[in-house]
Design an enzyme around this catalytic site. Structure first.
Site, PDB file in Angstrom:
ATOM      1  N   CYS A 135       0.922  -1.290  -0.288  1.00  0.00           N
ATOM      2  CA  CYS A 135      -0.159   0.148  -0.023  1.00  0.00           C
ATOM      3  C   CYS A 135       0.878   1.223   0.058  1.00  0.00           C
ATOM      4  CB  CYS A 135      -0.814  -0.223   1.130  1.00  0.00           C
ATOM      5  SG  CYS A 135      -0.191   0.333   2.697  1.00  0.00           S
ATOM      6  N   ARG A 283     -14.684  15.771 -14.542  1.00  0.00           N
ATOM      7  CA  ARG A 283     -15.219  15.219 -15.660  1.00  0.00           C
ATOM      8  C   ARG A 283     -15.864  15.822 -16.154  1.00  0.00           C
ATOM      9  NH1 ARG A 283     -17.417   9.909 -12.303  1.00  0.00           N
ATOM     10  NH2 ARG A 283     -15.653  10.126 -11.619  1.00  0.00           N
ATOM     11  N   ALA A 285     -16.321  18.570 -18.202  1.00  0.00           N
ATOM     12  CA  ALA A 285     -16.141  19.870 -17.944  1.00  0.00           C
ATOM     13  C   ALA A 285     -16.951  20.430 -16.550  1.00  0.00           C
ATOM     14  CB  ALA A 285     -16.896  20.883 -18.991  1.00  0.00           C
ATOM     15  N   ARG A 286     -16.537  19.689 -15.433  1.00  0.00           N
ATOM     16  CA  ARG A 286     -17.061  20.325 -14.051  1.00  0.00           C
ATOM     17  C   ARG A 286     -15.955  19.815 -13.081  1.00  0.00           C
ATOM     18  NH1 ARG A 286     -19.507  15.999 -11.428  1.00  0.00           N
ATOM     19  NH2 ARG A 286     -20.327  14.531 -12.980  1.00  0.00           N
TER      20      ARG A 286
END
Length: 291
Positions: A135, A283, A285-286
Protein backbone atom coordinates in the site's frame (compact mmCIF):
# COMPACT_ATOMS: atom_id res chain seq x y z
CA UNK A 1 14.05 1.09 -19.52
CA UNK A 2 12.08 2.15 -22.55
CA UNK A 3 8.87 4.12 -22.18
CA UNK A 4 7.15 1.88 -24.75
CA UNK A 5 5.45 -1.34 -23.78
CA UNK A 6 6.59 -4.68 -25.15
CA UNK A 7 3.79 -6.68 -26.68
CA UNK A 8 4.08 -10.47 -26.86
CA UNK A 9 3.47 -12.02 -30.23
CA UNK A 10 0.50 -14.18 -29.28
CA UNK A 11 -1.28 -16.30 -26.72
CA UNK A 12 1.48 -18.92 -26.75
CA UNK A 13 4.15 -16.48 -25.57
CA UNK A 14 5.54 -17.08 -22.09
CA UNK A 15 3.51 -15.01 -19.62
CA UNK A 16 6.58 -14.11 -17.55
CA UNK A 17 8.53 -12.82 -20.55
CA UNK A 18 11.77 -14.44 -19.32
CA UNK A 19 13.94 -17.34 -20.37
CA UNK A 20 14.69 -20.39 -18.23
CA UNK A 21 18.12 -19.29 -17.01
CA UNK A 22 16.88 -16.42 -14.81
CA UNK A 23 20.24 -14.64 -14.96
CA UNK A 24 20.86 -10.90 -14.76
CA UNK A 25 20.69 -10.62 -18.53
CA UNK A 26 17.26 -12.26 -18.78
CA UNK A 27 14.62 -10.12 -20.49
CA UNK A 28 12.24 -8.20 -18.29
CA UNK A 29 8.54 -9.14 -18.29
CA UNK A 30 6.30 -7.53 -20.87
CA UNK A 31 3.85 -4.84 -19.74
CA UNK A 32 0.98 -6.47 -21.64
CA UNK A 33 0.19 -10.18 -21.97
CA UNK A 34 -2.01 -11.77 -24.65
CA UNK A 35 -4.79 -14.08 -23.42
CA UNK A 36 -7.81 -15.85 -24.94
CA UNK A 37 -10.60 -15.72 -22.32
CA UNK A 38 -13.98 -17.43 -22.43
CA UNK A 39 -16.80 -14.93 -22.75
CA UNK A 40 -19.93 -16.23 -21.03
CA UNK A 41 -23.17 -15.42 -22.83
CA UNK A 42 -21.30 -14.24 -25.90
CA UNK A 43 -22.65 -14.92 -29.37
CA UNK A 44 -19.19 -15.27 -30.89
CA UNK A 45 -15.91 -16.88 -29.99
CA UNK A 46 -13.58 -14.91 -27.74
CA UNK A 47 -10.95 -12.85 -29.49
CA UNK A 48 -7.42 -12.47 -28.28
CA UNK A 49 -7.10 -9.59 -25.83
CA UNK A 50 -4.41 -8.07 -23.67
CA UNK A 51 -4.21 -7.84 -19.90
CA UNK A 52 -1.80 -5.80 -17.81
CA UNK A 53 1.13 -7.55 -16.19
CA UNK A 54 1.57 -7.15 -12.43
CA UNK A 55 5.04 -8.00 -11.15
CA UNK A 56 6.63 -7.96 -7.67
CA UNK A 57 9.26 -5.21 -7.75
CA UNK A 58 11.86 -5.20 -4.96
CA UNK A 59 13.60 -1.94 -4.10
CA UNK A 60 17.12 -2.50 -2.79
CA UNK A 61 19.25 0.39 -1.51
CA UNK A 62 22.98 -0.27 -1.40
CA UNK A 63 22.18 -3.96 -1.09
CA UNK A 64 19.55 -3.44 1.63
CA UNK A 65 16.06 -4.69 0.76
CA UNK A 66 13.48 -2.07 1.76
CA UNK A 67 10.16 -2.84 0.06
CA UNK A 68 8.42 -5.05 -2.46
CA UNK A 69 5.70 -3.43 -4.53
CA UNK A 70 3.39 -4.81 -7.21
CA UNK A 71 3.82 -2.77 -10.37
CA UNK A 72 3.66 -2.76 -14.14
CA UNK A 73 7.18 -3.48 -15.49
CA UNK A 74 7.53 -0.17 -17.33
CA UNK A 75 9.39 3.09 -16.58
CA UNK A 76 10.98 1.43 -13.57
CA UNK A 77 13.85 3.91 -13.27
CA UNK A 78 11.25 6.67 -12.90
CA UNK A 79 9.44 4.55 -10.31
CA UNK A 80 12.63 3.95 -8.32
CA UNK A 81 13.37 7.68 -8.09
CA UNK A 82 9.80 8.83 -7.53
CA UNK A 83 9.09 6.24 -4.83
CA UNK A 84 12.35 7.06 -3.06
CA UNK A 85 11.56 10.79 -3.06
CA UNK A 86 7.92 10.55 -1.97
CA UNK A 87 8.72 8.03 0.76
CA UNK A 88 11.36 10.37 2.17
CA UNK A 89 14.21 7.96 1.47
CA UNK A 90 16.06 10.54 -0.65
CA UNK A 91 16.33 14.23 0.13
CA UNK A 92 16.87 15.10 -3.53
CA UNK A 93 17.35 13.37 -6.89
CA UNK A 94 21.11 13.84 -6.47
CA UNK A 95 21.05 11.28 -3.63
CA UNK A 96 20.35 8.55 -6.17
CA UNK A 97 23.70 7.73 -7.74
CA UNK A 98 22.62 4.85 -9.97
CA UNK A 99 19.83 2.33 -10.50
CA UNK A 100 19.94 -1.05 -12.21
CA UNK A 101 16.86 -3.03 -13.22
CA UNK A 102 17.39 -6.78 -12.87
CA UNK A 103 15.07 -9.65 -13.82
CA UNK A 104 14.68 -12.26 -11.10
CA UNK A 105 12.91 -15.65 -11.09
CA UNK A 106 9.92 -14.26 -9.20
CA UNK A 107 9.94 -10.60 -10.18
CA UNK A 108 12.22 -7.62 -10.68
CA UNK A 109 14.90 -6.11 -8.46
CA UNK A 110 15.59 -2.38 -8.58
CA UNK A 111 19.12 -2.02 -7.26
CA UNK A 112 19.61 1.58 -6.18
CA UNK A 113 22.99 3.00 -5.26
CA UNK A 114 22.48 5.93 -2.90
CA UNK A 115 24.65 8.27 -0.84
CA UNK A 116 26.00 7.20 2.54
CA UNK A 117 23.66 9.66 4.28
CA UNK A 118 20.62 8.01 2.74
CA UNK A 119 21.91 4.54 3.56
CA UNK A 120 22.22 5.53 7.22
CA UNK A 121 18.63 6.82 7.20
CA UNK A 122 17.40 3.57 5.66
CA UNK A 123 19.17 1.48 8.29
CA UNK A 124 17.57 3.56 11.03
CA UNK A 125 14.09 3.10 9.55
CA UNK A 126 14.59 -0.66 9.15
CA UNK A 127 15.52 -1.35 12.77
CA UNK A 128 11.97 -1.91 13.97
CA UNK A 129 10.22 -2.80 10.72
CA UNK A 130 8.15 -5.93 11.15
CA UNK A 131 7.14 -6.38 7.51
CA UNK A 132 6.34 -4.80 4.20
CA UNK A 133 3.15 -3.83 2.45
CA UNK A 134 2.12 -2.97 -1.10
CA UNK A 135 0.00 0.00 0.00
CA UNK A 136 0.95 3.65 0.02
CA UNK A 137 2.32 3.35 3.57
CA UNK A 138 5.05 0.95 2.54
CA UNK A 139 7.94 0.85 4.99
CA UNK A 140 5.96 2.56 7.75
CA UNK A 141 5.98 0.78 11.09
CA UNK A 142 4.43 3.32 13.48
CA UNK A 143 1.87 6.12 13.41
CA UNK A 144 4.44 8.88 13.79
CA UNK A 145 5.86 7.98 10.37
CA UNK A 146 2.54 8.21 8.52
CA UNK A 147 2.17 11.99 8.33
CA UNK A 148 5.23 13.56 6.72
CA UNK A 149 4.72 17.26 6.01
CA UNK A 150 6.64 18.69 3.06
CA UNK A 151 10.05 20.11 3.89
CA UNK A 152 9.18 23.15 1.78
CA UNK A 153 5.82 24.94 1.61
CA UNK A 154 3.50 23.81 -1.17
CA UNK A 155 3.77 26.49 -3.88
CA UNK A 156 0.77 28.70 -4.66
CA UNK A 157 -1.45 27.93 -7.60
CA UNK A 158 -0.07 29.63 -10.75
CA UNK A 159 -1.75 32.95 -11.45
CA UNK A 160 -3.17 31.63 -14.73
CA UNK A 161 -5.31 29.15 -12.75
CA UNK A 162 -6.71 31.42 -10.05
CA UNK A 163 -9.86 32.33 -12.01
CA UNK A 164 -12.53 29.64 -11.79
CA UNK A 165 -13.28 29.63 -15.53
CA UNK A 166 -9.62 29.19 -16.42
CA UNK A 167 -9.23 26.45 -13.81
CA UNK A 168 -12.24 24.49 -15.07
CA UNK A 169 -11.01 24.81 -18.65
CA UNK A 170 -7.53 23.58 -17.73
CA UNK A 171 -8.86 20.66 -15.68
CA UNK A 172 -11.27 19.64 -18.43
CA UNK A 173 -8.54 19.72 -21.08
CA UNK A 174 -6.20 17.71 -18.87
CA UNK A 175 -8.69 14.90 -18.27
CA UNK A 176 -9.77 14.87 -21.91
CA UNK A 177 -6.20 14.58 -23.15
CA UNK A 178 -5.33 12.05 -20.46
CA UNK A 179 -8.10 9.73 -21.61
CA UNK A 180 -6.47 9.66 -25.05
CA UNK A 181 -2.88 9.33 -23.78
CA UNK A 182 -3.05 5.94 -22.07
CA UNK A 183 -1.92 3.20 -24.49
CA UNK A 184 -1.90 0.51 -21.80
CA UNK A 185 -5.34 1.46 -20.51
CA UNK A 186 -6.74 1.46 -24.03
CA UNK A 187 -5.50 -2.09 -24.56
CA UNK A 188 -6.48 -3.53 -21.16
CA UNK A 189 -9.06 -1.38 -19.37
CA UNK A 190 -7.25 -1.99 -16.09
CA UNK A 191 -4.49 0.63 -15.79
CA UNK A 192 -4.20 3.90 -13.86
CA UNK A 193 -2.38 6.97 -15.14
CA UNK A 194 -0.87 10.13 -13.70
CA UNK A 195 -0.06 13.18 -15.82
CA UNK A 196 1.80 16.43 -15.37
CA UNK A 197 -0.10 19.29 -16.96
CA UNK A 198 0.77 22.87 -17.83
CA UNK A 199 -1.29 25.82 -16.63
CA UNK A 200 -3.44 25.52 -19.76
CA UNK A 201 -4.15 21.85 -19.05
CA UNK A 202 -1.88 20.53 -21.80
CA UNK A 203 -0.33 17.16 -20.93
CA UNK A 204 3.45 17.31 -20.59
CA UNK A 205 4.26 13.90 -19.07
CA UNK A 206 2.19 10.73 -18.54
CA UNK A 207 3.00 7.52 -16.71
CA UNK A 208 0.85 4.38 -16.39
CA UNK A 209 0.73 1.51 -13.89
CA UNK A 210 -1.69 -1.00 -12.41
CA UNK A 211 -1.31 0.87 -9.11
CA UNK A 212 -2.43 4.47 -8.74
CA UNK A 213 0.39 5.20 -6.26
CA UNK A 214 2.92 3.68 -8.64
CA UNK A 215 1.69 5.78 -11.57
CA UNK A 216 2.11 8.95 -9.50
CA UNK A 217 5.54 7.87 -8.25
CA UNK A 218 6.61 7.16 -11.84
CA UNK A 219 5.41 10.62 -12.87
CA UNK A 220 7.22 12.32 -10.00
CA UNK A 221 10.39 10.39 -10.82
CA UNK A 222 10.18 11.35 -14.49
CA UNK A 223 9.69 15.00 -13.55
CA UNK A 224 12.70 14.89 -11.23
CA UNK A 225 14.87 13.24 -13.89
CA UNK A 226 13.85 15.88 -16.47
CA UNK A 227 14.25 18.80 -14.05
CA UNK A 228 10.59 19.86 -14.38
CA UNK A 229 9.50 22.79 -12.20
CA UNK A 230 6.64 21.22 -10.22
CA UNK A 231 5.24 24.62 -9.22
CA UNK A 232 4.22 25.54 -12.78
CA UNK A 233 1.28 23.24 -13.36
CA UNK A 234 -0.68 20.44 -11.70
CA UNK A 235 -1.05 16.67 -11.59
CA UNK A 236 -4.08 14.80 -12.94
CA UNK A 237 -4.80 11.19 -11.96
CA UNK A 238 -7.33 8.62 -13.16
CA UNK A 239 -8.22 7.41 -9.68
CA UNK A 240 -9.65 8.51 -6.39
CA UNK A 241 -7.62 10.96 -4.32
CA UNK A 242 -6.43 9.07 -1.26
CA UNK A 243 -4.32 10.39 1.59
CA UNK A 244 -1.06 9.01 0.26
CA UNK A 245 -1.71 10.44 -3.21
CA UNK A 246 -2.17 13.89 -1.67
CA UNK A 247 0.95 13.48 0.46
CA UNK A 248 3.07 12.39 -2.51
CA UNK A 249 1.88 15.37 -4.58
CA UNK A 250 2.63 17.78 -1.73
CA UNK A 251 6.07 16.30 -1.09
CA UNK A 252 6.84 16.68 -4.81
CA UNK A 253 6.03 20.41 -4.62
CA UNK A 254 2.91 20.29 -6.77
CA UNK A 255 0.38 23.08 -6.15
CA UNK A 256 -2.67 20.98 -7.13
CA UNK A 257 -3.83 17.38 -7.52
CA UNK A 258 -6.85 16.73 -9.75
CA UNK A 259 -8.58 13.35 -9.59
CA UNK A 260 -11.27 11.90 -11.81
CA UNK A 261 -12.91 10.26 -8.79
CA UNK A 262 -13.61 11.08 -5.14
CA UNK A 263 -11.23 12.08 -2.35
CA UNK A 264 -11.21 10.59 1.12
CA UNK A 265 -11.76 12.75 4.20
CA UNK A 266 -8.18 12.21 5.32
CA UNK A 267 -6.99 13.32 1.88
CA UNK A 268 -9.02 16.53 2.19
CA UNK A 269 -7.71 17.24 5.70
CA UNK A 270 -4.13 16.58 4.59
CA UNK A 271 -4.48 18.84 1.55
CA UNK A 272 -5.92 21.62 3.70
CA UNK A 273 -3.14 21.25 6.27
CA UNK A 274 -0.30 21.52 3.74
CA UNK A 275 -1.89 24.02 1.35
CA UNK A 276 -2.37 21.67 -1.62
CA UNK A 277 -5.32 22.39 -3.93
CA UNK A 278 -7.40 19.25 -4.28
CA UNK A 279 -10.00 18.72 -7.01
CA UNK A 280 -12.19 15.65 -7.31
CA UNK A 281 -14.79 14.36 -9.77
CA UNK A 282 -13.01 16.17 -12.59
CA UNK A 283 -15.05 15.15 -15.61
CA UNK A 284 -17.45 16.54 -18.21
CA UNK A 285 -16.27 20.16 -17.86
CA UNK A 286 -16.90 20.24 -14.12
CA UNK A 287 -14.94 19.68 -10.94
CA UNK A 288 -15.36 19.85 -7.18
CA UNK A 289 -12.76 21.73 -5.10
CA UNK A 290 -12.22 20.19 -1.67
CA UNK A 291 -9.18 22.15 -0.54
Amino acid sequence: MSGTCALPGGADDRADGRNDDHDDDAPLPAALIAVRPTRLGATRAADEEFVAEEVPVALEYNGLSHAVMLATPLDLEDFALGFSLTEGLLASPADLLDVEVRARPNGIALQLRVTARCEALLKERRRSMAGRTGCGLCGTDNLDQVFRPPQRPVPPLPAALTANEALVAALSRAMRELAAAQPLQQRTGGIHAAAWCGVDGELRLVREDVGRHNALDKLIGAMARDGVDASQGFAAVTSRASFEMVQKAALAGMPMLAAVSAPTHLAIRTAQACGLRLAGFVRDARATLYA
